[in-house]
Each structure stands twice: as structure tokens, then as C-alpha cells.
Design an enzyme around this catalytic site. Structure first.
Site, PDB file in Angstrom:
ATOM      1  N   HIS A  78       0.791  -1.225  -0.228  1.00 30.78           N
ATOM      2  CA  HIS A  78       0.017   0.096   0.000  1.00 30.78           C
ATOM      3  C   HIS A  78       1.021   1.218  -0.107  1.00 30.78           C
ATOM      4  O   HIS A  78       0.425   2.131  -0.445  1.00 30.78           O
ATOM      5  CB  HIS A  78      -1.078  -0.187   1.152  1.00 30.78           C
ATOM      6  CG  HIS A  78      -2.163  -0.632   0.825  1.00 30.78           C
ATOM      7  ND1 HIS A  78      -2.092  -2.366   1.216  1.00 30.78           N
ATOM      8  CD2 HIS A  78      -3.449  -0.669   0.676  1.00 30.78           C
ATOM      9  CE1 HIS A  78      -3.238  -2.619   0.861  1.00 30.78           C
ATOM     10  NE2 HIS A  78      -3.991  -1.762   0.582  1.00 30.78           N
ATOM     11  N   GLY A  79       1.976   1.428   0.445  1.00 31.65           N
ATOM     12  CA  GLY A  79       2.899   2.521   0.505  1.00 31.65           C
ATOM     13  C   GLY A  79       4.068   2.501   1.209  1.00 31.65           C
ATOM     14  O   GLY A  79       4.302   1.278   2.139  1.00 31.65           O
TER      15      GLY A  79
END
Lengths: 308, 482
Positions: B326-327
């Protein structure tokens, strides 16, 4: 396929008609700026940010000066002095009269910019605002405004109630509770925001030059009166930190106007809704004071010209 | 191009007409139109990154064909690794380069070494995590001999770049989507109407629920130090609905748009906030990613058919990798770890497949037990979302510690609380519709409205009017950044 397309078109047409009807009924409750772009071009203008939009009441001024003032002030983000605001003012002016009255309100924020280079015009904060982008400022209904700047807020058109009502003469009538707890809460939060601004805002020479440019332009069509509206003591401290010698800096602008009234000395005489904006009653009092001040100057001018 | 813009509102009918009226006689031409439209759709944001997609497409197409020809295990492995290195290399460079550099620098500085790092200002190509995983699944499936490679380059290019799901999923498997490009599509009225309904519902979720919640979630998270614990709880709730409305709304629009062109994509969200335990939540949230990790990471690691310790290890690995997907921020890693911690007791007690059906199936109301299970699961995810949304770990811990203070019992207050009341009414309406439609693919798939067509039209008209009145058009989709 034919059925699908026909149904889609039919559904879309019904929707578009509904959208159109809703947009047509936008009024002063729908948005704090919309009517400023639907009313006709004007002879007499009040310029400035939200302090002037809420604090300078044309009903009061008109009664004392026997004229038709129009409040064309917006907000700290939309109408600081600069090329965009000047262009918008030029669009709003009727050019029919040469004896107009123009009240130009100025404070530290209206001649300051965000960022490291406060003179970098392409990144001025108002560039993408309604003031900066709308070419037509006197069309009713103004679909350009409704579609570009009201998106996400169309429900307000149907609600017909809001704490802020924009009158046809451009005055933003804000009815907020003035009990001490509410005022304290709002003031605390607003001043906190302005303190944060302090680290990002800087005095802009270019904006100041545009203030002069605006005054010079308006001088051709009447008398320009420069005013510094009162504000809370807390905000005044912040403003003085932003531009310490405000009146000194303002001198070149003052010299080309018909008069300058600094009401900062009377800050504690008035009430504010949030530490920035005058309450409705205080706005009336300030509008009265400014109107009588202008009346005296205009009378003196008439007297002089009669004597000459 | 964003789904919630005028640009897309013009783009979609143009492509639709060209697709069904100009190119419908020729399958190749129709696939070519999809590729061109998809490249325009992506290039609208930044045309330079089209080269990345094109390169990935070429590499995986060639490697796929080579894998089919090659029987030698060693050679097959090399080919698979080539695909992994290229695809994950791009992903790693664009998404994680600065993260690793910063962390290495910090770690070495901690031990006294003076390291000067050269961080780069890298623009993250939108959707890179999505199309990378989609193309990877193609190569891995061929390597495992679960899929025959395609010789039709156009069909493969269309599969990789298919515009409805290119930038934010659902992450489709080649086994489901690719064969649909081989067959001639026929216009199906009911499928198209269904697609339109799902688009409308997706827009409602995004523009009305997500974007309005975003306004308050942003204010509260960005100024969390100024707010009481009770307001911070509200901020987390707003964020929970923002991220759900945003991401599942995108998936609905993507699936609906695909249906207009005769394609079927897989369901990506199945009403996750009505889950009774965290395992159910993860079967219902971002299904295409969860199943991707299950099939390509969890099962190859041994899945749950191993000893207890390995089970624990596997769960931590997939949740941490999922968080990192996700990041490039420690907040996402902690979010993943937290979910692993939630998941473990359910798995180790063999309760992970307890709630496979929809909650209160066939009934209007849940039991008290079901309601409390849903509430507890939602509260657990809420805690996770705080890490997901926070700027840093420090910010997340400060946020949580304020919630744990006595100010939790203060009256919530923030700027714009009046409008927030109206948004809360919209959320309740949204939840009600979702609850009534929870056994379907999407909430308004088959509304139990009277047979009369007018009722149906009035219902859809009302939803579009709500979008018009309360929706905003300017916000990006959150998942574009992943």
C-alpha cells in the site's frame, strides 16, 4: 442497443432539466459569492477581503451618502490586491459615471503573498479562484460560476438557509451566535489559523503596486477612500508582525486617494464574530463612521469647488 | 483520467459508440480500440509512463511464449525471475527507492556512520502496483502450467491495459479476463443496464460518501493535536467510510464500465463493514489483492497446512507485505502487522472460516450477537485505519493516546460540524442500502422495489440527484497512489 441508448438519453434529459432548474434557483443563501457575479455592472464599489465583505454594509452607507454602493469584496484567498482582482474590478465597473465613490479596504493580508517569493505572480493564491478566472461577472444566471465553483455544494441551493446570506448589493450578512463561549471558541480557532499563516505569508511589493494601480484606475471614475478596518486586538498583533510599519508602508497609496481612515485605534470599541470579522451591529457602526467621514470630505470638496 | 470528471463523462460514450458501432464487426479492431482508449485514458495523466506499461506488456508477452516452449526447469526459472525482476524492479524503483534509502541512511547514522544519501524526486506512476501484479500473475500462472500463454499480442496488451481497471483494480487474473478478449463480445441490454447501475452506485460511494467524509477526516487528522478524543474517534470513522467509499466506489465504476463493453470483472468488495470477524473482513475487503497474496505468496509458503509456528510466520509475511504494497511508509507496515495480530487468534483457533455466508442471511435484522461481532470487528479495523491514515508512526500513536484520554468523553467539536451532521445522515442512508443489498454483487443490483418501472426510475433518479447535490468532483481516488 436501441432501447439502451433511448433509455439512457431519456434519463439524461430528465436529469439535465432537473439540474438546470435547481441551478436557476441559486440565491444569496446558496453561496457567499455567487450574486456578486450575477448583478449588473456598478458605479460605486467597496473593495477588500472578507473583513470588508461582512463589515461594510451598503444599506447603511447608501442612506448616509445617498448613493448606491456595491460591495465587491471577497476573501483573503480570492481578493487580495493583484492583477486578477484589478481585472475583475474593471469587469464589474459600469464606466457610466466619473463621480463614483470607491471604498478600498486594506490590511496586511491583502498585500501579502504565500510562499518564499511573494512577488511571483503565476503562483498568486487568487489565480484559480472565481475572481481570478471568471470573465463574466454580471450575468444572471452565471453557469460558469455555478459549475466551476459551487460543485459539491448544490444542496445549499435547495436548503435556503445558511448563517451567511449574500444580499443583492454584495453585503455578506453573517448571523452567528455572539454568546461569549461561541465567540471565544471561534476566535481561538481562527487566530490559531492566522498564526499559522504568519509563517507562510510575506509582504508583497507587487501586490502593493497593484493596490496603487487599482486606486489610480478607480480615480478616473470617482473618489477613492482608503480604509483600514478595525479588527480584534489578537489579530492586530499578528498583522503588525506581518507588516510592522503598516501605515508607513501605505503612504504612497494614501497620497493618491481622497483620504485614509485607520480604524485600528478603535479595535476594542467593536465586537467581532471570530476575532477577524465585525459583528453585524459593529459593522453597521463602522459603516456609519466611514460614511460620515466620506460625507465630510465630499462636502468639503464641494465647498472648495464652489468657493473656487 | 479520473472516473469522476467531465473528461471521463465525454470519453466513455465516445469509446462506447466506436466500440459497438464502428469496430463491432472485427474482434481485432475492437481489441485495438480498447488498447488505444486505455493508453489515452492512462496518458491523460502522464503520457511518459505509457512506456512503462508498454515495456511490461512486451516483456511478459515474450516471457510467456518462451515459458511455453521451454521444458527445462532451470531455464523456466530464469525466465520467471526475469519477469519478476523487471516488474518488481520498476515497482521497487518508483515506489520504494527513497523509502529504503532514507531508512538505510537513518540506520547507518544511528551506528555513527556519516552517509550522504541522494534521494530522488520520483513521481509514482499511478496504478503501478495494480498492473504490475496483474501481469505478474500471468507469468506465474504460465510458469506453474496453470495457463496457456497467448499468441495474440493485441489481446494481451488489452488485458494488461484495460482502462476500467488499469489504475486501481480489481487486479484481474489472466485466466478470467484474458479469454474474454479472444471471444467476440455481443451487446447485452441487461448487462449494460446492470453496468450503468453499478457505475451510478460507485459514483455515489465516491462523490457523496468518500469525498464528503474526506473533508472531515482531513481536517481532524491534519490538526489532531487540537481535538478531543471523541472528535478523533469521529475522524477515524469518517476515514473508514472515506476509504471504503473511495476504493469500493472505484471498483464498482470499473466493473460497471467493463459491463458496458461486454466484460465481466470479479467482485472486489463484498460489504466488508458487515463482517463478524477479521478473517471475514479480509475475505470481503479488496478481494482481488487478498486472493492474489493468498495464491502467489501464502500458499507457496505452505499456507495453513503447516505447523503452528510456520502458520504464524506466513500470516505475518502476507499481512506485512500487503501493508508494504500500500505504500512506502512504516505506518502501512504497522497497519499490516496489526491486522496479522488480529488474524492470528482466529486462525490458530480454526475459526477463520466460520463466517462464510452473509450476516443475517435472508433476514432484515441481525441478532444481538451478530451486531456486537460486527461492531467489534469494525472497531478493530478503525484502529488499523488510524495507522493507515496517519502521517507517521508518531502521529498515529499521539492520535491513539488522545483517544485513550478522558477527552474521549467530551462533546465532539470541529469546524463544519453542522454539515458533518448532514453527511452522517447520508452515511446512515448508505449503510441502510448496503445492508439491504448485502447478499448481492453490489448493493443496488436487485433492489426489492415494486415491479413497476417507474419506482426503479425514481430510485435511480434520486441517487443521481444525491450525487449532483452532495457530490464533489475534484478529489483523486486514494488508491491511485498505491
Amino acid at each position: 442497443m436501441k432501447r439502451f441508448i433511448l433509455n439512457t438519453i431519456l434519463f439524461s434529459v430528465v436529469l439535465l432539466i432537473s439540474f438546470y432548474v435547481i441551478l436557476l434557483s441559486a440565491d444569496g443563501y446558496s453561496d457567499p459569492f455567487y450574486l456578486k457575479f450575477t448583478t449588473p455592472k456598478q458605479n460605486n464599489l467597496i473593495l477588500g477581503t472578507s473583513k470588508a465583505a461582512q463589515g461594510l454594509n451598503p444599506y447603511v452607507i447608501n442612506e448616509i451618502l445617498d448613493t448606491e454602493m456595491y460591495n465587491y469584496s471577497f476573501s483573503i484567498n480570492s481578493s487580495p490586491y493583484g492583477i486578477k482582482y484589478l481585472e475583475s474590478v474593471k469587469r464589474k465597473l459600469s464606466y457610466k459615471k466619473v463621480s463614483g465613490i470607491f471604498i478600498v479596504s486594506v490590511d496586511s493580508w491583502s498585500i501579502s503573498s504565500l510562499g518564499k517569493d511573494p512577488n511571483d505572480i503565476p503562483i498568486f493564491r487568487e489565480n484559480n479562484s472565481c475572481v481570478g478566472t471568471l470573465d463574466v461577472v454580471d450575468k444572471n444566471p452565471n453557469f460558469s460560476y455555478l459549475l466551476k465553483f459551487m460543485s459539491g455544494n448544490y444542496y445549499k441551493i435547495l436548503h435556503k438557509q445558511s448563517v451567511a446570506k449574500l444580499h443583492e448589493n454584495g453585503w455578506l450578512d453573517v448571523s452567528l451566535s455572539l454568546d461569549s463561549t461561541s465567540v471565544y471558541r471561534r476566535t481561538k480557532s481562527t487566530l490559531l489559523g492566522y498564526e499559522k499563516y504568519l509563517s507562510t505569508y510575506n509582504y508583497s511589493q507587487v501586490r502593493f503596486e497593484y493596490l496603487i494601480e487599482t486606486i489610480k484606475f478607480l480615480n478616473t471614475y470617482g473618489n477613492v477612500y482608503l480604509v483600514r478596518l478595525p479588527t480584534s486586538v489578537g489579530l492586530m498583533k499578528i498583522e503588525n508582525q506581518l507588516i510592522p510599519n503598516f501605515n508607513e508602508k501605505l503612504k504612497p497609496a494614501i497620497e493618491i486617494t481622497s483620504g485614509y481612515l485607520d480604524l485600528a485605534d478603535k479595535n476594542s470599541d467593536y465586537k467581532y464574530t471570530d476575532g477577524v470579522h465585525l459583528s453585524k451591529n459593529s459593522g453597521k457602526l463602522v459603516s456609519e463612521e466611514i460614511s460620515y467621514w466620506i460625507k465630510n470630505i465630499e462636502n468639503a470638496q464641494t465647498q472648495n469647488s464652489t468657493n473656487n | 483520467m479520473l472516473f469522476n470528471t467531465i473528461d471521463f463523462a465525454l470519453f466513455l460514450p465516445i469509446v462506447f459508440f466506436l466500440y459497438w458501432f464502428l469496430t463491432d464487426k472485427n474482434l481485432k479492431l475492437q481489441n485495438l480500440l480498447i488498447v488505444i482508449s486505455s493508453y489515452i485514458f492512462y496518458g491523460w495523466w502522464d503520457w511518459r509512463f505509457l512506456l512503462l506499461i508498454l515495456f511490461s506488456t512486451l516483456i511478459d508477452y515474450i516471457i510467456g511464449l518462451q515459458l511455453a516452449k521451454q521444458e527445462d526447469k532451470q531455464h523456466r526459472k530464469i525466465l520467471l525471475w526475469a519477469s519478476l525482476v523487471v516488474n518488481l524492479g520498476f515497482l521497487g524503483f518508483f515506489k520504494y527507492y527513497n523509502f529504503f534509502l532514507d531508512n538505510f541512511t537513518t540506520a547507518f547514522s544511528f551506528f555513527g556512520a556519516d552517509i550522504k544519501s541522494n534521494s530522488l524526486s520520483i513521481i509514482l506512476p499511478i496504478g503501478i502496483s495494480f498492473y504490475t501484479f496483474q501481469t505478474l500473475s500471468y507469468t506465474i500462472d504460465i510458469y506453474k502450467k496453470n495457463l496457456q500463454p497467448t499468441k495474440d499480442f493485441l489481446a494481451f496488451a488489452a488485458f494488461v491495459s484495460f482502462f476500467p481497471q488499469l489504475v486501481a483494480g480489481p487486479i484481474e487474473r489472466a485466466s478470467n479476463l484474458l479469454p474474454q478478449f479472444y471471444k467476440k463480445r455481443k451487446f447485452n441490454y441487461h448487462l449494460a443496464v446492470d453496468g450503468m447501475q453499478q457505475i451510478v452506485w460507485g459514483l455515489f460511494k465516491k462523490m457523496v460518501i468518500a469525498d464528503n467524509c474526506a473533508e472531515y477526516a482531513d481536517v481532524i487528522f491534519d490538526n489532531s493535536a487540537d481535538y478531543s478524543g471523541s472528535t478523533l474517534v469521529l475522524g477515524a470513522v469518517f476515514f473508514a467510510f472515506q476509504i471504503y467509499g473511495d476504493f469500493s466506489g472505484y471498483s464498482d465504476i470499473a466493473i460497471g464500465t467493463s459491463r458496458l463493453f461486454g466484460f465481466n470483472l470479479k467482485q472486489n468488495f463484498a460489504f466488508p463493514y458487515f463482517s463478524r470477524d477479521i478473517a471475514e473482513f479480509w475475505r470481503r475487503w479488496h478481494i482481488s489483492l487478498s486472493t492474489w497474496f493468498r495464491d502467489y505468496l501464502y500458499i507457496p509458503l505452505g499456507g495453513s497446512r503447516v505447523g503452528a509456528w510456520k502458520k504464524v510466520r506466513n500470516i505475518f509475511i502476507i499481512f506485512i507485505v500487503s501493508g508494504f504494497w500500500h505504500g512506502a511508509n512504516w505506518t502501512f507496515i504497522v497497519w499490516g502487522t496489526l491486522n496479522a495480530v488480529y488474524f492470528l487468534p482466529v486462525l490458530l483457533s480454526n475459526n477463520n472460516r466460520k463466517n462464510l455466508d452473509s450476516v443475517a442471511k435472508g433476514k432484515y435484522f441481525p441478532t444481538i450477537k451478530e451486531l456486537s461481532s460486527m461492531f467489534i470487528t469494525f472497531a478493530l479495523t478503525l484502529l488499523g485505519w488510524i495507522f493507515f491514515r496517519a502521517e507517521s508512526l508518531q502521529h498515529a500513536f499521539q492520535y491513539i493516546s488522545e483517544i485513550m484520554s478522558y477527552s474521549l468523553f467530551d462533546m465532539p467539536y470541529f469546524m463544519g460540524i453542522r454539515k458533518a451532521g448532514m453527511v452522517s445522515i447520508l452515511i446512515v442512508f448508505f449503510l441502510l442500502i448496503e445492508w439491504l443489498g448485502r447478499e448481492q454483487q453490489y448493493a443496488i443490483e436487485k433492489m426489492n422495489l415494486p415491479k413497476n418501472k417507474i419506482f426503479k426510475w425514481v430510485f435511480y433518479y434520486s441517487i443521481v440527484m444525491l450525487i449532483f447535490l452532495y457530490g464533489t468532483t475534484s478529489n483523486d481516488f486514494i488508491y491511485f497512489q498505491f
